[in-house]
Scaffold this motif. Structure first.
Motif, mmCIF file in Angstrom:
data_model
loop_
_atom_site.group_PDB
_atom_site.id
_atom_site.type_symbol
_atom_site.label_atom_id
_atom_site.label_comp_id
_atom_site.label_asym_id
_atom_site.label_seq_id
_atom_site.Cartn_x
_atom_site.Cartn_y
_atom_site.Cartn_z
ATOM 1 N N LEU A 152 0.831 -1.210 0.000
ATOM 2 C CA LEU A 152 0.000 0.000 0.000
ATOM 3 C C LEU A 152 0.866 1.261 0.000
ATOM 4 C CD1 LEU A 152 -2.878 -0.902 2.495
ATOM 5 C CD2 LEU A 152 -2.895 -1.003 -0.005
ATOM 6 N N THR A 153 1.967 1.224 0.731
ATOM 7 C CA THR A 153 2.870 2.373 0.755
ATOM 8 C C THR A 153 3.500 2.608 -0.610
ATOM 9 O OG1 THR A 153 3.356 2.013 3.105
ATOM 10 C CG2 THR A 153 4.929 3.346 1.852
ATOM 11 N N MET A 154 3.883 1.529 -1.272
ATOM 12 C CA MET A 154 4.472 1.661 -2.604
ATOM 13 C C MET A 154 3.481 2.308 -3.576
ATOM 14 S SD MET A 154 6.369 -2.042 -2.836
ATOM 15 C CE MET A 154 6.958 -1.859 -4.525
ATOM 16 N N HIS A 214 12.820 4.958 -8.051
ATOM 17 C CA HIS A 214 13.387 5.487 -6.809
ATOM 18 C C HIS A 214 14.003 4.343 -6.002
ATOM 19 C CE1 HIS A 214 13.619 7.327 -2.808
ATOM 20 N NE2 HIS A 214 13.418 8.508 -3.378
ATOM 21 N N PRO A 215 15.173 4.554 -5.398
ATOM 22 C CA PRO A 215 15.828 3.473 -4.639
ATOM 23 C C PRO A 215 14.939 2.832 -3.574
ATOM 24 C CG PRO A 215 17.319 5.322 -4.919
ATOM 25 C CD PRO A 215 15.998 5.774 -5.451
ATOM 26 N N ALA A 216 14.089 3.636 -2.929
ATOM 27 C CA ALA A 216 13.211 3.069 -1.895
ATOM 28 C C ALA A 216 12.235 2.077 -2.509
ATOM 29 C CB ALA A 216 12.454 4.188 -1.190
ATOM 30 N N LEU A 217 11.706 2.390 -3.675
ATOM 31 C CA LEU A 217 10.773 1.486 -4.339
ATOM 32 C C LEU A 217 11.493 0.248 -4.865
ATOM 33 C CD1 LEU A 217 8.572 4.083 -6.255
ATOM 34 C CD2 LEU A 217 7.952 2.765 -4.221
ATOM 35 N N LEU A 218 12.717 0.407 -5.316
ATOM 36 C CA LEU A 218 13.482 -0.753 -5.784
ATOM 37 C C LEU A 218 13.807 -1.690 -4.626
ATOM 38 C CD1 LEU A 218 15.950 0.900 -8.349
ATOM 39 C CD2 LEU A 218 13.777 -0.273 -8.789
ATOM 40 N N ARG A 219 14.160 -1.117 -3.471
ATOM 41 C CA ARG A 219 14.419 -1.961 -2.297
ATOM 42 C C ARG A 219 13.150 -2.703 -1.874
ATOM 43 N NH1 ARG A 219 17.273 2.558 -0.470
ATOM 44 N NH2 ARG A 219 15.570 3.136 0.946
ATOM 45 N N ALA A 220 12.035 -1.984 -1.879
ATOM 46 C CA ALA A 220 10.768 -2.612 -1.483
ATOM 47 C C ALA A 220 10.372 -3.697 -2.475
ATOM 48 C CB ALA A 220 9.672 -1.547 -1.403
ATOM 49 N N SER A 221 10.551 -3.428 -3.765
ATOM 50 C CA SER A 221 10.223 -4.410 -4.789
ATOM 51 C C SER A 221 11.074 -5.660 -4.636
ATOM 52 C CB SER A 221 10.416 -3.796 -6.175
ATOM 53 O OG SER A 221 10.141 -4.731 -7.185
ATOM 54 N N ASP A 222 12.349 -5.468 -4.392
ATOM 55 C CA ASP A 222 13.249 -6.607 -4.217
ATOM 56 C C ASP A 222 12.863 -7.422 -2.988
ATOM 57 O OD1 ASP A 222 15.761 -8.015 -5.010
ATOM 58 O OD2 ASP A 222 16.390 -7.371 -3.005
ATOM 59 N N TRP A 223 12.498 -6.721 -1.903
ATOM 60 C CA TRP A 223 12.101 -7.440 -0.679
ATOM 61 C C TRP A 223 10.817 -8.219 -0.908
ATOM 62 C CZ3 TRP A 223 7.915 -7.050 2.772
ATOM 63 C CH2 TRP A 223 8.067 -7.789 3.949
ATOM 64 N N LEU A 224 9.833 -7.590 -1.549
ATOM 65 C CA LEU A 224 8.566 -8.283 -1.796
ATOM 66 C C LEU A 224 8.770 -9.484 -2.714
ATOM 67 C CD1 LEU A 224 5.946 -5.412 -2.281
ATOM 68 C CD2 LEU A 224 6.045 -7.077 -0.415
ATOM 69 N N SER A 225 9.594 -9.346 -3.726
ATOM 70 C CA SER A 225 9.830 -10.462 -4.645
ATOM 71 C C SER A 225 10.379 -11.670 -3.905
ATOM 72 C CB SER A 225 10.795 -10.041 -5.761
ATOM 73 O OG SER A 225 10.222 -9.025 -6.561
ATOM 74 N N GLY A 226 11.206 -11.408 -2.920
ATOM 75 C CA GLY A 226 11.774 -12.509 -2.143
ATOM 76 C C GLY A 226 10.803 -13.136 -1.168
ATOM 77 N N GLN A 227 9.640 -12.504 -0.975
ATOM 78 C CA GLN A 227 8.647 -13.022 -0.032
ATOM 79 C C GLN A 227 7.564 -13.862 -0.712
ATOM 80 O OE1 GLN A 227 8.869 -12.427 3.420
ATOM 81 N NE2 GLN A 227 10.846 -11.610 2.778
ATOM 82 N N GLN A 228 7.599 -13.969 -2.038
ATOM 83 C CA GLN A 228 6.568 -14.753 -2.722
ATOM 84 C C GLN A 228 6.627 -16.208 -2.270
ATOM 85 O OE1 GLN A 228 6.723 -14.856 -7.072
ATOM 86 N NE2 GLN A 228 4.481 -14.905 -7.160
#
Length: 713
Positions: free
Chosen positions: A341-343, A355-369
């Protein structure tokens, strides 16, 4: 498969509702600053690992039951109890009560659990606040009138009689899948709670407490004169009466020493509990099954130094918050939900997709699938995994709502490895399509989890026992499909739209299962319709728009009380809140009401109430765990039990998501800013007909045996 991305990424530039905003409007004073300020505030809250995570506030039974759990396991310590006590006393209202949500009337069961926990922790019953609590509890009928789960907690410590708790034999574990009711007919959260309770109800343990902690004073009559029989249902004919009679029979059978399958059933329950512990030590990622599983294993002889017990006890640290000499215990944690929701909010707020914050969040979420199986496969056979959970760890119960929002977030982030992200999205879409229920809707965790008999057993007097499809989850999934380029020509989308239209209230909005309430429902549906390219001038859409206008508060905002779940007079009514105002605005903007005076007033409300740091204040509970209907959805007759009428929502469970006050307002302001500048709606893309090959797992169920026969023939 997904639609061809190169084709769907083109922004639509045609006329009409496909591109409702063609001109540039004059901005509202302070809008740009508010959006920048809100975005900066959210960016500052990101954890180094890449996620966002806010507190999930519920009710004080969490702290009371945690205190009781430590006593049951023999791990109570003075410092923990002191901090829990401080919080419980701080949560007590001036009238001596405790409630289910902010501003709620005092609740009998909640107040009883808090009173007992405080007395066990050494708080004097002569304290003025305890006297007030005692008077309130007795005025509501005392301990005999509390809910079943409160009676179970009291029975564990000898403060109620086990014979007054409904019976549920452990042999329930052995029922085959073809039987009318099995453990997999319960919702995921109820199932994970019931299985350990089968062990507890079989063994009926009693842990001693000091005489000074006894709560005999909460009984209207002396305990030896109290009636412990199960309440007879109000209706003479019905499933409630059938199960009531069955409970009587089971009680007689329980007295028999001959139970040939009991040990086998207990052993199966034990194996089930052990197999369902998550990596963080929890069960189901939520408090109720967690505490009951630990107590069940303790009853079965597991020592505290056993790895399962150690992990389970230590895991509570991640659910606990220490603040100003107080200890709060969350019922659940929501990092994946908060992150996606924040993204989306940041992207709506014009933060660059790379933006680096969105890339970090995307990378973290991808690893949580989650790429492993779970309980959902019992009814969704042959469907490959691909969802995400709500919590840090809940691999056995991925969440459909989270998955749809995560896909929408990932889809908009400009990651370096687009192929990797696309594969993750494709897995998620296949899983979601395979989880569509036969009525066209989607539920939160399971497919076709709709056996209403589970809500009729005497044991089920709290929360929701099943997980049927809901409009809000269905709308989020449809919005996701629309963003990816799916249209109403796709069978799954068509079925979902049919379900949504069938669930609309006569006056225009939709019931909100996971958010409060009709404002949330409308705020989910209209953006989904817009994302799919539906006609936003259709009569049923305009009905929803008119309803939102009619329910706007004088201050320009929108609000709706949790009481709307039990009292129609509160439908769309309540003090304005940031999140509910945002939901209404998202709906109006999706419907093309950019220039509407209601829209501008709502925007001005958010600008006026924004704090200096870019956030908003929101003490009101706008999230829903359980409305308290038992069947997980609004009933046609509104129900006839007290739980359907009482403003305290005695069978409900309400939530204050602390991230909601940051995310949703930024989404609304960001989209408004985008639209008045002539920019497109986030999901406005060239629509392409999608192949039926992408559609998995949904087939209309034959209406009866004749239809099945004809189909086979």
């Amino acid at each position: 498969m997904l639609p061809n991305r190169k084709e769907v990424d083109r922004v639509r530039s045609t006329s009409g509702m496909d591109s409702p905003v063609q001109i540039v409007r004059a901005p509202v004073d302070g809008l740009d600053h508010a959006v920048r300020n809100a975005s900066a505030h959210l960016l500052s809250m990101q954890y180094p690992e890449g996620y966002w995570w806010g507190e999930l506030e519920s009710n004080p039974t969490m702290e009371a039951e945690f205190l009781l759990l430590t006593r049951f396991l023999g791990i109570d310590d003075e410092e923990t109890w002191r901090k829990l006590t401080n919080h419980l006393l701080e949560q007590q209202r001036p009238d001596g009560t405790w409630g289910q949500f902010y501003g709620a009337p005092g609740d009998l069961s909640t107040s009883t659990e808090c009173y007992f926990a405080l007395k066990l922790a050494g708080v004097s019953p002569e304290r003025e606040s305890m006297k007030k609590a005692r008077e309130f509890i007795l005025s509501k009928g005392g301990v005999p009138e509390t809910r079943v789960f409160t009676k179970i907690w009291l029975s564990l410590f000898g403060q109620y009689e086990w014979r007054g708790v409904p019976s549920m034999p452990a042999e329930f574990m052995l029922l085959p899948n073809w039987f009318p009711i099995t453990i997999y007919d319960f919702s995921s959260w109820a199932r994970a709670t019931v299985v350990p309770l089968l062990v507890i109800l079989d063994r009926k343990p009693v842990k001693s407490v000091p005489d000074s902690a006894a709560i005999d004073e909460l009984y209207p009559l002396p305990r030896d004169r109290t009636d412990y029989s199960i309440k007879r249902p109000a209706r003479l004919i019905g499933w409630e009466t059938f199960f009531y009679a069955g409970d009587i029979v089971l009680r007689h059978l329980e007295r028999s020493p001959w139970k040939p399958a009991r040990s086998q059933a207990i052993a199966k329950a034990e194996r089930w509990i052990l197999a369902h512990q998550e990596a963080d030590g929890s069960w189901g990622g939520i408090q109720p099954p967690w505490v009951y599983s630990l107590m069940a294993l303790e009853v079965l002889g597991y020592p505290l130094d056993h790895p399962v017990m150690q992990k389970g006890v230590q895991g509570f640290t991640s659910f606990s918050i220490e603040d100003n000499d107080r200890l709060r215990v969350q019922a659940c944690v929501s990092p994946l939900w908060d992150t996606c929701l924040t993204m989306i909010a940041l992207l709506d707020g014009d933060v660059d997709p790379s933006h680096p914050a969105l890339l970090r969040a995307s990378d973290w979420l991808s690893g949580q699938q989650i790429l492993t199986g779970g309980d959902w496969q019992v009814k969704a056979k042959g469907v490959s995994p691909g969802g995400w959970a709500f919590e840090f760890h809940n691999d056995l119960y991925p969440d459909l709502d989270d998955t749809s929002e995560i896909v929408m977030a990932l889809d908009r982030v400009a990651v370096p490895d687009d192929d990797k992200q696309r594969r993750a999205i494709e897995r998620a879409v296949r899983w979601l399509l395979g989880m569509q229920s036969h009525n066209g809707g989607w539920a939160a965790f399971d497919k076709d989890n709709t056996n209403v008999l589970m809500a009729k057993i005497p044991f089920s007097d709290f929360g929701e026992t099943i997980d049927p499809p809901s409009v809000d989850v269905t709308a989020h999934i449809l919005e996701m499909l629309g963003q990816l380029g799916y249209t109403a020509e796709h069978p799954a989308v068509s079925a979902g739209l049919e379900y949504i239209r069938s669930e609309q209230e006569p006056d225009g909005p939709w019931f909100g299962r996971w958010g409060v309430n009709y404002v949330y429902g409308a705020g989910a549906v209209l953006p989904a319709l817009r994302a799919l390219g539906e006609d936003m001038e259709a009569d049923y859409v305009r009905m929803a728009v008119d309803w939102l206008r009619d329910h706007q508060n004088d201050d320009g905002g929108w609000g709706e009380s949790c009481v709307s779940y039990v009292d129609p007079d509160y439908k769309g009514r309540g003090p304005s809140t940031a999140s509910q105002t945002a939901w209404a605005l998202l709906a109006l903007l999706a419907a093309g009401e950019v220039d509407d005076s209601s829209t501008r007033s709502g925007v001005e409300y958010l600008l006026r109430t924004q704090l200096a740091d870019g956030a908003w204040d929101e003490p009101y509970f706008t999230g829903t765990g359980f409305p308290g209907y038992g069947v997980g959805q609004k009933t046609a007759d509104g129900g006839d039990a007290e739980a359907y009428r009482s403003h305290e929502l005695p069978a409900g469970f309400m939530i204050n998501y602390h991230m909601y006050r940051y995310c949703w307002p930024l989404m609304a302001l960001g989209r408004y800013k985008r639209l008045i500048a002539g920019e497109p709606w986030p999901a406005d893309r060239e629509r392409n007909d999608t192949s039926d090959d992408a559609w998995v797992g949904h087939a209309k169920r034959p209406a009866n045996r004749l239809h099945r026969f004809l189909k086979i023939w």
